[in-house]
Motif scaffolding. Structure first.
Motif, PDB file in Angstrom:
ATOM      1  N   SER A   4     -21.180  78.856  72.364  1.00 59.98           N
ATOM      2  CA  SER A   4     -20.283  77.542  71.990  1.00 59.98           C
ATOM      3  C   SER A   4     -22.191  76.672  71.694  1.00 59.98           C
ATOM      4  O   SER A   4     -22.401  75.953  72.161  1.00 59.98           O
ATOM      5  CB  SER A   4     -19.967  76.717  73.543  1.00 59.98           C
ATOM      6  OG  SER A   4     -21.513  76.988  74.448  1.00 59.98           O
TER       7      SER A   4
ATOM      8  N   GLU B  61     -23.071  72.118  70.010  1.00 58.59           N
ATOM      9  CA  GLU B  61     -22.135  70.885  70.753  1.00 58.59           C
ATOM     10  C   GLU B  61     -21.722  70.535  70.303  1.00 58.59           C
ATOM     11  O   GLU B  61     -22.038  69.267  69.155  1.00 58.59           O
ATOM     12  CB  GLU B  61     -23.403  71.093  71.532  1.00 58.59           C
ATOM     13  CG  GLU B  61     -24.359  71.653  72.056  1.00 58.59           C
ATOM     14  CD  GLU B  61     -23.446  72.273  73.152  1.00 58.59           C
ATOM     15  OE1 GLU B  61     -22.458  71.787  73.947  1.00 58.59           O
ATOM     16  OE2 GLU B  61     -23.652  73.944  73.550  1.00 58.59           O
ATOM     17  N   GLU B  62     -20.623  70.445  70.352  1.00 59.13           N
ATOM     18  CA  GLU B  62     -19.566  69.287  70.220  1.00 59.13           C
ATOM     19  C   GLU B  62     -18.648  68.275  70.749  1.00 59.13           C
ATOM     20  O   GLU B  62     -17.913  69.752  71.513  1.00 59.13           O
ATOM     21  CB  GLU B  62     -19.179  69.410  68.674  1.00 59.13           C
ATOM     22  CG  GLU B  62     -19.089  70.376  67.015  1.00 59.13           C
ATOM     23  CD  GLU B  62     -20.178  69.535  66.575  1.00 59.13           C
ATOM     24  OE1 GLU B  62     -19.117  67.447  67.349  1.00 59.13           O
ATOM     25  OE2 GLU B  62     -20.506  68.998  65.328  1.00 59.13           O
TER      26      GLU B  62
ATOM     27  N   LYS C 118     -24.356  73.161  59.875  1.00 58.13           N
ATOM     28  CA  LYS C 118     -23.842  74.109  60.713  1.00 58.13           C
ATOM     29  C   LYS C 118     -22.462  75.577  60.161  1.00 58.13           C
ATOM     30  O   LYS C 118     -21.653  75.079  59.912  1.00 58.13           O
ATOM     31  CB  LYS C 118     -22.721  72.988  61.991  1.00 58.13           C
ATOM     32  CG  LYS C 118     -23.448  72.273  62.932  1.00 58.13           C
ATOM     33  CD  LYS C 118     -22.453  71.393  63.656  1.00 58.13           C
ATOM     34  CE  LYS C 118     -23.279  70.485  64.313  1.00 58.13           C
ATOM     35  NZ  LYS C 118     -22.478  69.602  65.191  1.00 58.13           N
TER      36      LYS C 118
ATOM     37  N   ASP D 279     -23.447  80.879  64.003  1.00 58.15           N
ATOM     38  CA  ASP D 279     -22.908  81.771  64.356  1.00 58.15           C
ATOM     39  C   ASP D 279     -22.055  82.522  64.004  1.00 58.15           C
ATOM     40  O   ASP D 279     -21.788  82.641  62.556  1.00 58.15           O
ATOM     41  CB  ASP D 279     -21.537  80.466  65.388  1.00 58.15           C
ATOM     42  CG  ASP D 279     -21.695  79.752  66.654  1.00 58.15           C
ATOM     43  OD1 ASP D 279     -23.209  79.945  67.599  1.00 58.15           O
ATOM     44  OD2 ASP D 279     -21.157  79.050  67.254  1.00 58.15           O
TER      45      ASP D 279
ATOM     46  N   LYS E  76     -15.233  68.756  72.367  1.00 60.53           N
ATOM     47  CA  LYS E  76     -14.042  69.772  71.501  1.00 60.53           C
ATOM     48  C   LYS E  76     -12.623  69.215  71.693  1.00 60.53           C
ATOM     49  O   LYS E  76     -12.138  67.759  71.922  1.00 60.53           O
ATOM     50  CB  LYS E  76     -13.620  70.881  73.150  1.00 60.53           C
ATOM     51  CG  LYS E  76     -15.126  72.095  73.230  1.00 60.53           C
ATOM     52  CD  LYS E  76     -14.988  72.276  71.479  1.00 60.53           C
ATOM     53  CE  LYS E  76     -16.733  74.123  71.385  1.00 60.53           C
ATOM     54  NZ  LYS E  76     -17.540  73.170  71.406  1.00 60.53           N
TER      55      LYS E  76
ATOM     56  N   GLY F   2     -10.109  77.428  70.277  1.00 63.87           N
ATOM     57  CA  GLY F   2     -11.709  76.581  70.130  1.00 63.87           C
ATOM     58  C   GLY F   2     -12.265  76.056  70.096  1.00 63.87           C
ATOM     59  O   GLY F   2     -12.806  74.838  70.467  1.00 63.87           O
TER      60      GLY F   2
ATOM     61  N   LYS G  61     -13.631  74.826  67.679  1.00 67.98           N
ATOM     62  CA  LYS G  61     -15.303  74.754  67.110  1.00 67.98           C
ATOM     63  C   LYS G  61     -15.223  73.968  65.800  1.00 67.98           C
ATOM     64  O   LYS G  61     -13.761  74.369  65.005  1.00 67.98           O
ATOM     65  CB  LYS G  61     -15.900  76.542  66.849  1.00 67.98           C
ATOM     66  CG  LYS G  61     -16.587  76.666  67.961  1.00 67.98           C
ATOM     67  CD  LYS G  61     -16.850  77.853  68.259  1.00 67.98           C
ATOM     68  CE  LYS G  61     -18.167  78.805  69.526  1.00 67.98           C
ATOM     69  NZ  LYS G  61     -18.747  79.238  69.406  1.00 67.98           N
ATOM     70  N   LYS G  62     -16.810  73.390  65.576  1.00 62.93           N
ATOM     71  CA  LYS G  62     -16.223  72.418  64.234  1.00 62.93           C
ATOM     72  C   LYS G  62     -17.984  73.231  63.670  1.00 62.93           C
ATOM     73  O   LYS G  62     -19.076  73.048  64.178  1.00 62.93           O
ATOM     74  CB  LYS G  62     -17.168  71.344  64.354  1.00 62.93           C
ATOM     75  CG  LYS G  62     -15.489  70.792  65.011  1.00 62.93           C
ATOM     76  CD  LYS G  62     -15.571  68.944  65.574  1.00 62.93           C
ATOM     77  CE  LYS G  62     -14.536  67.989  65.889  1.00 62.93           C
ATOM     78  NZ  LYS G  62     -14.484  66.815  66.504  1.00 62.93           N
ATOM     79  N   TYR G  63     -17.100  73.109  61.997  1.00 65.30           N
ATOM     80  CA  TYR G  63     -18.388  73.898  61.362  1.00 65.30           C
ATOM     81  C   TYR G  63     -18.478  73.352  59.620  1.00 65.30           C
ATOM     82  O   TYR G  63     -17.713  72.372  59.670  1.00 65.30           O
ATOM     83  CB  TYR G  63     -18.361  74.622  60.818  1.00 65.30           C
ATOM     84  CG  TYR G  63     -18.343  75.540  62.036  1.00 65.30           C
ATOM     85  CD1 TYR G  63     -19.365  76.847  62.453  1.00 65.30           C
ATOM     86  CD2 TYR G  63     -17.108  76.525  62.035  1.00 65.30           C
ATOM     87  CE1 TYR G  63     -19.798  76.939  63.446  1.00 65.30           C
ATOM     88  CE2 TYR G  63     -17.158  77.719  64.164  1.00 65.30           C
ATOM     89  CZ  TYR G  63     -18.899  77.832  64.620  1.00 65.30           C
ATOM     90  OH  TYR G  63     -18.445  78.569  65.558  1.00 65.30           O
TER      91      TYR G  63
ATOM     92  N   TRP H  99     -12.212  80.802  66.871  1.00 64.73           N
ATOM     93  CA  TRP H  99     -13.355  79.549  66.873  1.00 64.73           C
ATOM     94  C   TRP H  99     -12.475  78.410  66.430  1.00 64.73           C
ATOM     95  O   TRP H  99     -12.534  77.439  66.934  1.00 64.73           O
ATOM     96  CB  TRP H  99     -14.391  80.473  66.752  1.00 64.73           C
ATOM     97  CG  TRP H  99     -15.599  80.996  66.629  1.00 64.73           C
ATOM     98  CD1 TRP H  99     -14.492  81.760  68.130  1.00 64.73           C
ATOM     99  CD2 TRP H  99     -16.115  81.478  66.307  1.00 64.73           C
ATOM    100  NE1 TRP H  99     -16.088  82.366  68.122  1.00 64.73           N
ATOM    101  CE2 TRP H  99     -16.677  82.443  67.152  1.00 64.73           C
ATOM    102  CE3 TRP H  99     -17.243  81.159  65.559  1.00 64.73           C
ATOM    103  CZ2 TRP H  99     -17.972  83.568  67.076  1.00 64.73           C
ATOM    104  CZ3 TRP H  99     -18.534  82.050  65.241  1.00 64.73           C
ATOM    105  CH2 TRP H  99     -18.052  83.462  65.791  1.00 64.73           C
TER     106      TRP H  99
END
Length: 409
Positions: A9, A12-13, A97, A130, A15, A145, A147-149, A141
């Motif tokens: 992780s 850091e965002e 990211k 990542d 979630k 998950g 996750k943000k990119y 992800w």
């Protein structure tokens, strides 16, 4: 090479709230559904509410899910006397990211980018990366998950799944100055009428905008220890190796012809549904052509080879695609893979090449880029590793550069 961080992780965002299931439950559902359901399992999870686009308020320039009006964006980020500072926005405006495959950039690429942004635009930026080892891992992800990119590099076949979930933004080709210099075969990937929307997988669902452009391409084939198995044998036997627990060399090489080579537990396949199923369809399709008294062909459509010979010809078959949905063909693919399974050590996308170099494997399914790296042609200690696209056929793939629709930087 970028190493996977200890904390996956890393980015850091906050979630989004999501429903979660355990890995055990996920695998149980997939196994119970069978091979064909495994292909569509992610879509089923979406229907059940486990995979969905987080309900966050869209920015003003997102006029529809996954669609940016770049005119609105530019009006909100005016350029003032070449001062690019106000071009940056989002929760972490100076951080790019990225989600990418391993071994992706030359050693100094990221630091060169950081230096370029400072010298050219007077911007101090950072790059957070990542590393994923399969398309399925990336998909998990950004869905389960949360996750943000900003930038991701999914392979072309899964772009279709990701874009239909609203997880990709359309690209502004005016900002991509070299787009028109790309080889047209990379831009217009051949597609077939059995595709539900009959669109290039990297276009949005309306076929109006590209959501991805080619970055990296290669093939999926067979990597092998050239000091154990002669290349001529791999070219002659192809995918049938995976159904054998041992075999006797057909041609002389480092070992004399007639040498028995143990294969059981010394072969691997990739941890990639698309590639594993492709091998299954190609092996089963080849056998089907032979069963119908046809000379087997690896071609899935009319093709003229470098010798001017047109395929198919009378008495010559046509190979199955990687996208077969007929239940009999899917069943044949499944049966072939179950014949292979007892002979495989594991399914692993990162150990295919290292296991060959270490002598722990003699033959693996592999990606062309990995084996090219392993051969180390620029060093004084070349490895006993070689690579063949099997005679039964395989696939060529493209990793594509995309913008995640959760991007705010």
């Amino acid at each position: 090479m970028n190493e996977r961080p200890d904390d996956e992780s890393q980015i850091e965002e906050d979630k989004p709230e999501t429903r979660t299931i355990s890995r055990r439950t996920f695998l149980k559902w997939t196994a119970a559904a069978g091979v064909l359901a495994g292909v569509t399992g992610l879509g089923a999870l979406s229907t059940l509410g486990y995979v969905y686009r987080p309900p966050s308020p869209p920015p003003a320039w997102e006029i529809a899910p996954g669609v940016i009006d770049y005119g609105i964006w530019e009006s909100m980020h005016p350029l003032n006397n070449q001062d690019y500072t106000n071009q940056l926005g989002g929760p972490t405006p100076n951080v790019l990211k990225v989600a990418q495959w391993y071994d992706y950039w030359p050693g100094s690429f990221i630091t060169d980018f950081v230096d370029y942004m400072k010298v050219t635009y007077n911007l101090s930026v950072d790059v957070q990366v990542d590393i994923y080892t399969s398309n399925e891992e990336l998909f998990e992800w950004i869905t389960l998950g949360g996750k943000k990119y900003d930038v991701m590099f999914p392979t072309n076949h899964i772009v279709d799944t990701i874009k239909k979930g609203g997880f990709l933004y359309n690209l502004n080709l005016d900002w991509i100055s070299n787009f028109n210099n790309l080889w047209t075969d990379f831009i217009r990937v051949p597609h077939h009428v059995d595709s539900p929307d009959n669109l290039d997988q990297r276009q949005d669902p309306n076929g109006l905008h590209f959501v991805g452009i080619p970055y990296f391409f290669g093939t999926t084939g067979i990597a092998f220890r050239s000091d154990v198995i002669p290349k001529a044998d791999v070219e002659e036997i192809g995918l049938d190796f995976f159904t054998m627990s041992e075999y006797t060399t057909l041609n002389p090489g480092t070992l004399p012809a007639g040498t028995t080579v143990t294969l059981k537990n010394q072969m691997r396949m990739l941890e990639d549904l698309r590639d594993v199923f492709t091998f299954g369809f190609k092996a089963a399709g080849w056998a089907d052509q032979q069963a119908n008294n046809l000379t087997p062909s690896p071609y899935i459509e009319p093709y003229t080879d470098t010798n001017g010979i047109t395929w198919p010809r009378p008495g010559v078959g046509t190979q199955w695609t990687s996208n077969e949905t007929d239940s009999a063909k899917v069943g044949a693919m499944r049966d072939w893979l179950f014949r292979c399974k007892p002979n495989l050590f594991d399914f692993n996308s990162t150990g295919d090449t290292p296991s060959l170099i270490a002598g722990l494997a003699v033959l693996n399914q592999a990606w062309s880029g990995d084996i090219a790296y392993a051969q180390r042609p620029d060093q004084n200690n070349p490895q006993y590793a070689d690579y063949v696209v099997p005679k039964q056929g395989s696939r060529w793939w493209q990793d594509t550069c995309t913008i995640h629709s959760a991007s705010r930087n």
